[in-house]
Design an enzyme around this catalytic site. Structure first.
Site, PDB file in Angstrom:
ATOM      1  N   GLY A  94       0.801  -1.211   0.000  1.00 18.53           N
ATOM      2  CA  GLY A  94       0.000   0.000   0.000  1.00 18.53           C
ATOM      3  C   GLY A  94       0.834   1.261   0.000  1.00 18.53           C
ATOM      4  N   GLY A 118       3.836   2.039  -2.044  1.00 19.87           N
ATOM      5  CA  GLY A 118       4.860   1.992  -3.086  1.00 19.87           C
ATOM      6  C   GLY A 118       5.255   0.592  -3.486  1.00 19.87           C
ATOM      7  N   VAL A 141       8.703  -1.838  -4.543  1.00 21.10           N
ATOM      8  CA  VAL A 141      10.151  -1.964  -4.365  1.00 21.10           C
ATOM      9  C   VAL A 141      10.726  -2.740  -5.544  1.00 21.10           C
ATOM     10  CG1 VAL A 141      12.009  -2.764  -2.863  1.00 21.10           C
ATOM     11  CG2 VAL A 141       9.883  -1.909  -1.865  1.00 21.10           C
ATOM     12  N   ASP A 192       5.575  -0.924  12.829  1.00 23.23           N
ATOM     13  CA  ASP A 192       5.048  -1.916  11.885  1.00 23.23           C
ATOM     14  C   ASP A 192       5.980  -3.115  11.794  1.00 23.23           C
ATOM     15  OD1 ASP A 192       3.167  -2.935  10.138  1.00 23.23           O
ATOM     16  OD2 ASP A 192       4.003  -1.971   8.371  1.00 23.23           O
TER      17      ASP A 192
END
Length: 645
Positions: free
Chosen positions: A43, A45, A47, A151
């Site tokens: 949610g 971006g 990688v 997180d």
């Protein structure tokens, strides 16, 4: 550097357009990074693996489109990562932006996420413990610099497949929602960000958070890795949201083979209230302490099918206060908790500083819920018990197995006790070897052979539990009192299922051997076909024919399997939460065991009859009382359990 706001006049560009130039070549971003394959997306971006053409090295490039991205969030991740420089945290190399996206360029870790490796069954308990310890160090470094990750989850933990010796086993990545202490809040009061299934209760409620939120998340990650289940994750977001903030079942219930200190430390890390939670220093100390005690065999840990029921039952127990635990009893338990915390603090005085630049763990305030990993007092108590048991057995052997012992029984018992206190396993083996040599030298070869049948299986069945090697002697001791059937209640106090099973079976084996050696009826009497000891004590062949073979062919050892099973099941029957429920469950367990033992003895060949009514009743009563009393004593002696009512 800061990130510009989205240009409303800029042309919307698709992902595919940004990945390839007009000639089909991978596009060069920020003038130096050539994009390769996509590593992951979420949610916040996407990688990509990229090649830094200026320094000729691979990098991980996170691309956050300005169309639907969050430039402020990207800038905050960059600011948080810029504060950190630790081998256990993925290094941020550079930030940048253009008219289409924001970019975060960081270290590329060759390997897999912690979650992927768990799903593949590629990690052992020891791997998990080592990874957890390195994550504690990394998070402590972040907290010392005012950064709270918020997180921590298996997908944000990278495990390198090229880690050199001495380097961290894992790295934490994605500080996209990290909060910088003292900085402007990322979200409005009441907003919630993070991954719900690993979110601390106070974070889910939108309250002010501290580093304790990361401790909870890491504790839950380790809990899931070791137990095979995350009790918070539900069938959907709504179900998960309802479970956030509920008390987790003790890890020891799901993995009784793990060291109790490890289970207690992780249980303390996932305490519901942040003020009752352990800290990273204590969690790391617990992980480091058990590194060589846990299994090193990779595999997938399957969650228990009754996890949901266990979670709901624990929530009920949390709201229930045992009416018997009040007044002096409650104060006594609280006193034991404080004593355990003080004992733990004393242990920490000898620990070296482990976070560069941070104060040593011993200078941190010790909360009331400190969890000692291996308190010296408890360790010495275990050795004292082992020494006393071994001394009693050695003294009895010297007194009754042959005439003219080389030393008096009292002297032999004292020497044995000293050896076992210093070296539990080696001392026990030396004492057993000395008694065997004495019997052989005295000409009692048959007695030595029969005794060896009981001694040899003990270190093989309990290889790392030297303090328990003399416990099977409790079988003959209880049998002499007419209470042999109560022995599984004592065997059932061992920490793991394998040890409980081994003790239950060995107790019956030693009981039968004692009946052969003494000729007394301790449970069912010597086996049919067995001869008195005087007929075989001087001959190994006669002992084999007239003692060992009858014992194994009579069927008496079928009771060993029954006692092993009963000992294994006891902790699931007596849970240690309510005295009334425990007593009722223990009574049912003990009566069922006594009846099953009598039925087995009546059904095997040559058993010579079952237990008489007096022995049956007495064993059931003592077994029930012992099961409840010993479980309560273990709970009271536990230095900390922040979730006890």
């Amino acid at each position: 550097m800061g990130f510009p706001s989205r240009n409303p006049n800029s042309k919307s560009v698709t992902h595919a357009d940004t990945m390839r130039g007009p000639a089909g070549q991978a596009e060069l971003l920020l003038g130096r990074y050539r994009l390769g394959r996509r590593l992951g997306a979420g949610g916040f971006g996407t990688v990509w693996l990229a090649q830094d053409e200026r320094l000729n090295r691979p990098v991980a490039l996170k691309r956050i489109p300005l169309d639907d991205g969050d430039p402020e969030r990207a800038e905050r991740e960059a600011q948080a990562a810029a504060r950190l420089s630790h081998p256990g945290i993925v290094t941020l190399y550079e930030t940048g932006s253009d008219e289409e996206a924001c970019y975060l360029v960081s270290e590329f870790v060759r390997g897999a996420t912690f979650g992927e490796l768990l799903a593949e069954g590629a990690l052992s308990d020891r791997d998990i413990v080592v990874i957890g310890a390195s994550l504690c160090e990394a998070l402590a470094h972040a907290h010392a610099r005012g950064v709270i990750h918020r997180d921590v989850k298996p997908g944000n933990i990278m495990v390198s497949d090229q880690a050199a010796s001495g380097t961290p086993a894992a790295k934490i990545c994605d500080f996209g929602i990290a909060r910088i202490v003292g900085g402007e809040a990322l979200t409005r009061t009441g907003d919630v960000v993070g991954t719900l299934a690993y979110m601390a209760p106070e974070q889910a409620e939108g309250k002010r958070i501290t580093g304790a939120a990361d401790v909870y998340a890491l504790g839950l990650v380790l809990y899931e890795a070791l137990s095979g289940v995350n009790p918070i994750r539900g069938a959907g977001p709504a179900d998960t949201a309802r479970k956030v903030g509920t008390q987790l079942p003790d890890l020891g219930r799901l993995r009784r083979d793990l060291p109790p200190g490890l289970c207690a430390a992780i249980d303390a890390a996932v305490a519901v209230r942040p003020q009752e939670r352990s800290n990273l220093s204590r969690l790391r100390a617990a992980l480091v302490a058990v590194r060589d005690e846990v299994d090193d065999e990779p595999g997938i840990v399957e969650g228990s099918p009754v996890d949901e029921l266990s979670t709901r039952w624990t929530a009920v127990q949390r709201r229930y206060r045992d009416p018997g635990e009040s007044g002096w009893l409650r104060r006594a338990r609280e006193g034991l908790t404080r004593a355990g915390a003080a004992d733990y603090a004393a242990v920490q005085e000898d620990e070296p500083e482990w976070i560069p630049g941070a104060p040593p763990a011993r200078h941190a305030p010790a909360p009331a819920d400190a969890v000692p990993v291996a308190a010296p007092g408890r360790r010495m108590l275990g050795r004292a018990f082992a020494a006393g048991s071994a001394a009693a057995l050695a003294g009895t052997a010297l007194h009754s197995l042959a005439d003219a012992p080389p030393v008096t029984p009292a002297a032999g018992a004292a020497v044995t006790a000293g050896l076992v206190v210093l070296l539990p396993r080696l001392g026990w083996l030396l004492a057993a070897w000395a008694i065997e040599v004495w019997l052989l030298a005295s000409g009692f070869t048959g007695t030595a052979v029969v005794l060896a049948v009981g001694l040899i299986p003990v270190p093989l069945a309990l290889p790392l539990a030297g303090t328990l090697w003399s416990v099977p002697g409790g079988g003959p001791a209880l049998g002499a009192l007419g209470l042999a059937g109560a022995f599984p209640a004592f065997a059932g106090q061992a920490a793991t299922a394998t040890r409980r099973a081994a003790l239950g079976a060995l107790g019956l084996l030693w009981l039968e051997l004692a009946e052969l050696l003494t000729g007394d009826r301790l449970l069912a009497g010597p086996p049919d076909g067995g001869r008195p000891r005087v007929r075989w004590e001087e001959s190994a062949g006669a002992a084999f024919d007239h003692a060992i073979v009858p014992m194994f062919t009579s069927g008496l050892l079928a009771v060993a399997a029954l006692w092993a099973l009963a000992a294994v099941l006891l902790p699931w029957v007596v849970r240690g939460r309510s005295a009334a429920l425990d007593l009722a469950a223990a009574a049912a367990w003990s009566i069922a065991l006594a009846v099953a033992t009598e039925a087995t003895l009546d059904g095997v060949s040559g058993a010579g009859g079952g237990l008489d009514a007096r022995g049956l009743l007495a064993s059931a009563v003592v077994g029930a009382v012992a099961a409840v009393g010993l479980r309560a004593a273990r709970r009271a002696a536990r230095p900390s359990d922040p979730r006890l009512p």
